[in-house]
Motif scaffolding. Structure first.
Motif, PDB file in Angstrom:
ATOM      1  N   ARG A   1      32.071  52.567  37.908  1.00 44.13           N
ATOM      2  CA  ARG A   1      32.831  51.314  38.051  1.00 44.13           C
ATOM      3  C   ARG A   1      32.164  50.377  39.052  1.00 44.13           C
TER       4      ARG A   1
ATOM      5  N   ASP B   1      33.381  46.988  37.563  1.00 44.95           N
ATOM      6  CA  ASP B   1      34.674  47.241  36.942  1.00 44.95           C
ATOM      7  C   ASP B   1      35.707  47.432  38.050  1.00 44.95           C
ATOM      8  N   ASP B   2      36.672  46.549  38.138  1.00 47.04           N
ATOM      9  CA  ASP B   2      37.680  46.557  39.204  1.00 47.04           C
ATOM     10  C   ASP B   2      38.373  47.924  39.269  1.00 47.04           C
TER      11      ASP B   2
ATOM     12  N   GLN C   1      40.969  48.835  40.829  1.00 51.26           N
ATOM     13  CA  GLN C   1      42.423  48.715  40.790  1.00 51.26           C
ATOM     14  C   GLN C   1      42.940  48.439  39.378  1.00 51.26           C
ATOM     15  N   LYS C   2      42.162  47.639  38.618  1.00 50.49           N
ATOM     16  CA  LYS C   2      42.531  47.327  37.233  1.00 50.49           C
ATOM     17  C   LYS C   2      41.293  47.459  36.342  1.00 50.49           C
ATOM     18  N   PRO C   3      40.786  48.679  36.165  1.00 54.96           N
ATOM     19  CA  PRO C   3      39.556  48.857  35.381  1.00 54.96           C
ATOM     20  C   PRO C   3      39.748  48.493  33.912  1.00 54.96           C
ATOM     21  N   LYS C   4      38.721  47.883  33.347  1.00 54.77           N
ATOM     22  CA  LYS C   4      38.759  47.499  31.935  1.00 54.77           C
ATOM     23  C   LYS C   4      37.727  48.265  31.107  1.00 54.77           C
TER      24      LYS C   4
ATOM     25  N   LYS D   1      38.332  53.660  31.960  1.00 53.09           N
ATOM     26  CA  LYS D   1      39.722  53.920  32.298  1.00 53.09           C
ATOM     27  C   LYS D   1      39.991  55.413  32.444  1.00 53.09           C
TER      28      LYS D   1
END
Length: 239
Positions: A203, A208-209, A211-214, A217
């Motif tokens: 990540r 890739d964030d 906290q809010k991975p896209k 996952k």
């Protein structure tokens, strides 16, 4: 007759080092024992190692720095030996390029299993195709090369294999047991967090964030998911 594999053992505890050397020799390996971190690279001049067993705490240069030095020049499998079971060694060691780690006290059969798994890892886990592409991510298997948005990303052998496995199963939730069997040749023991750590590293490398991975996952209670559409969305945003 299969040629014996060569193992470079880097351990300053002479009692442990002698025991490991004798045990692995009995198992058919050729073992060279080095006791200082700052002498490791010189050992490669006279000893072509197929795998390195590397202690974390060493005189001269610590094992993490030695691991980084090795990775700058070669992709030889590295298994780290550590007396610490905390996350610090796990995260830093894997990010430095280690393929695996063993917590002391070393158990003979477990060590042998880890060595066998590391030696088999590359040949068993890389898919047959020469390319995997998802949007701005291009993985060239033949060249062992990863580019993202036109820039080359340097990955350790373990991270490369994990990324290839996830990308090759894009859109599928793969559970930890499947990942361990494919990449480590053993079942998930319910506690080992190495692939969680490696997913966090991926990540970071691919923005890739956490906290809010896209792109990468973690599906609670199920496993890992590589989201192919997320990489395509980036191309649309940049176009």
């Amino acid at each position: 007759m299969t040629e014996a594999k060569h193992i470079l053992l880097v351990e300053d505890d002479l009692t442990l080092g002698d025991w490991v050397r004798e045990y692995l020799t009995e198992q058919g390996f050729v073992v060279k024992h080095c006791t200082r971190g700052d002498e490791v690279m010189a050992c490669f001049d006279s000893f072509q190692a197929d795998l390195v067993l590397l202690d974390v705490m060493l005189p001269g240069l610590n094992g993490i720095e030695v691991c980084r030095q090795i990775r700058q020049k070669m992709q030889t499998p590295i298994i780290m030996l550590t007396a610490r079971a905390d996350e610090f060694d796990e995260v830093i060691g894997l990010e430095a390029g280690a393929n695996d780690y063993v917590i002391k006290p070393v158990r003979p059969r477990a060590l042998l299993a880890r060595i066998s798994g590391a030696l088999k890892q590359t040949s068993q886990t890389i898919p047959a195709s020469s390319d995997i592409q998802h949007g701005g991510l291009l993985i060239n298997i033949e060249a062992n090369r990863v580019t993202y948005q036109g820039k080359e990303i340097e990955l350790s052998t373990s991270l490369f294999a994990f990324l290839c496995f996830l990308a090759n199963h894009a859109g599928e939730v793969v559970d930890r047991d499947t990942v361990f069997k494919a990449l480590k040749n053993r079942e998930y023991d319910g506690q080992d967090r190495r692939f969680d750590v490696m997913l966090s590293t991926l990540r970071k490398l691919f923005n890739d964030d956490p906290q809010k991975p896209k792109k990468f996952k973690t599906v609670w209670g199920k496993g890992y998911l590589f989201v192919a559409d997320a990489w395509n969305d980036e191309i649309e945003k940049n176009s």
